[in-house]
Design an enzyme around this catalytic site. Sequence first.
Site, PDB file in Angstrom:
ATOM      1  N   ALA A 115     108.115   7.583  26.485  1.00  0.00           N
ATOM      2  CA  ALA A 115     107.984   8.350  25.242  1.00  0.00           C
ATOM      3  C   ALA A 115     108.736   7.608  24.148  1.00  0.00           C
ATOM      4  O   ALA A 115     109.677   6.858  24.427  1.00  0.00           O
ATOM      5  CB  ALA A 115     108.559   9.748  25.413  1.00  0.00           C
ATOM      6  N   CYS A 116     108.322   7.797  22.922  1.00  0.00           N
ATOM      7  CA  CYS A 116     109.028   7.220  21.779  1.00  0.00           C
ATOM      8  C   CYS A 116     108.962   8.221  20.630  1.00  0.00           C
ATOM      9  O   CYS A 116     108.143   9.150  20.671  1.00  0.00           O
ATOM     10  CB  CYS A 116     108.451   5.861  21.386  1.00  0.00           C
TER      11      CYS A 116
END
Length: 103
Positions: A8-9
């Site tokens: 995830a970012c």
Amino acid sequence: MKLVAVTACPSGVAHTYLAAESLEVAAKKNNVEIHVETQGSIGIEDELSMDQIQSADAVILTNNIGIKNEERFKGKPVVRVSAGDCINKGEAIVKKLQQKLAK
């Protein structure tokens, strides 16, 4: 060796998927089974099953933002790395886990 990962970012776009791809390529190259869940801008994709999590030797989580449903990994060895490190150092991460888990 079996691994699971969640990438995830903050923006939930490019780095989330590049990190997942890099880990998948590195695992395949090193004969490691891996299942990667992405938590991107369109939500959770390829959600990990409890069977996949339970059979995994270790968990890789990106640390750029909080991972949803992280309690699923309680009791498993967890490695936290940035999405950027997953992208640029995927093979090194997989190899280091292989070495640590072989002991």
